[in-house]
Design a protein around this motif. Structure first.
Motif, mmCIF file in Angstrom:
data_model
loop_
_atom_site.group_PDB
_atom_site.id
_atom_site.type_symbol
_atom_site.label_atom_id
_atom_site.label_comp_id
_atom_site.label_asym_id
_atom_site.label_seq_id
_atom_site.Cartn_x
_atom_site.Cartn_y
_atom_site.Cartn_z
ATOM 1 N N ASP A 15 44.403 -69.823 -33.275
ATOM 2 C CA ASP A 15 44.146 -70.577 -34.512
ATOM 3 C C ASP A 15 45.219 -71.641 -34.735
ATOM 4 N N ASP A 31 44.798 -63.924 -31.626
ATOM 5 C CA ASP A 31 43.874 -64.717 -32.449
ATOM 6 C C ASP A 31 44.635 -65.694 -33.329
ATOM 7 N N GLU A 32 45.745 -65.241 -33.894
ATOM 8 C CA GLU A 32 46.560 -66.146 -34.717
ATOM 9 C C GLU A 32 47.144 -67.263 -33.863
#
Length: 314
Positions: free
Chosen positions: A92, A88-89
């Motif tokens: 992003d 997820d990071e």
């Protein structure tokens, strides 16, 4: 000056020569940031720094990264490396880099079951390709992977050709789809029943110690050879076989790392340079034609043998 730098075909040759001479005298250099804003292109591709891996076999992703950087440079692109602790990071950061025009597209690695990164990036309009296939879910087609199943089949066939008939498999116990793929290739090449495959399989940590422990278990089960899912495991198995004075045991590892070449261990070499070429072509094709459709590409590894050093043949 703007027309001379950006649209030289619109300027008369004599005028262009005078302006270029003045630019050289002044030491002016065009702003890359301004050019990116104007063209909406950074000529850069994002790539997450791969997570640290156990043992010897983490070199495969390093080799891919080096090949990718070189090939991208030949095409006029830079690779922007960044850290991320989670998928997820990573997404992003990639979305942020694209919105700020720091990158034009990105390349993914370390694909796994339930990987949501491709769908997330498609939803955000970020062009990508991956080194590693989607192991489940939708096949987006923007991937290249090494055919580990084929490599394991070649390894098993090689060992059988040496006269071995009790060929084990030493793999990983982390649920890796790559490890599963290699195990299936080994079992298929030897035409093993499920029961025999289970008996001749030992899985543990991807480390030299893990390989040694697995080899000890296989020797107790009557194995006289083994296909190993990595060179780390192969090295451990090699040391354990020698500890038991079982020099007739033959092994094949994966990744053709420097340690396998140094000790003369047979291994399956992954064509990371070819993988880098294909994945880069996929990304750049998307930038040229965003609606381009792709089919995933499996590249075949090859089995390589090395002569053992003299001190191991005495």
């Amino acid at each position: 000056m703007s027309n001379v730098l950006n649209f030289p075909d619109r300027v008369r040759p004599e005028t262009r020569a005078r302006v270029m001479e003045a630019i050289e005298r002044s030491g002016y250099r065009p702003s890359a940031a301004a050019r990116a804003l104007r063209n909406q292109k950074s000529m850069a591709l994002g790539l997450r720094l791969s997570q640290h891996r156990n043992g010897i076999s983490g070199t495969i992703v390093d080799g891919f990264m080096h090949a990718l950087v070189k090939r991208a440079d030949q095409r006029g692109y830079r690779i922007v490396l960044f850290p991320a602790s989670t998928n997820d990071e990573e997404v992003d950061k990639l979305v942020g880099l694209r919105r700020s025009l720091a990158i034009d597209a990105c390349i993914l690695t370390d694909t796994w079951y339930g990987d949501s990164r491709p769908a997330d990036l498609q939803r955000e309009g970020v062009a990508f390709a991956s080194f590693g296939r989607p192991w489940d879910g939708d096949d987006h087609g923007r991937w290249v992977d090494v055919d580990g199943r084929f490599g394991a089949m070649e390894a098993a066939g090689y060992l059988r050709g040496l006269g071995h008939d009790r060929i084990g498999f030493i793999g990983w116990d982390d649920g890796s789809p790559v490890g599963r793929d290699r195990r299936e290739g080994w079992a298929e090449a030897l035409d093993l029943s499920d029961a025999d495959a289970d008996l001749l399989t030992v899985e543990g940590e991807d480390s030299v110690l893990g390989g040694a422990e697995a080899m000890a278990a296989l020797l107790e089960r009557g194995a006289d050879a083994a296909v190993c899912a990595s060179d780390s495991l192969s090295l451990g198995a090699f040391t354990e076989a020698r500890r038991h004075n079982r020099r007739g045991v033959s092994l094949v590892g994966f990744d053709d790392t420097p340690i396998s070449r140094t000790l003369g261990l047979t291994s399956v070499r992954q064509p990371v340079d070819e993988a880098a070429r294909v994945v880069l072509d996929m990304v750049l094709a998307q930038l040229a034609e965003p609606e381009t459709q792709f089919s995933g590409v499996l590249v075949q590894p090859d089995l390589v043998t090395h002569e053992p050093p003299d001190f191991l043949t005495d």
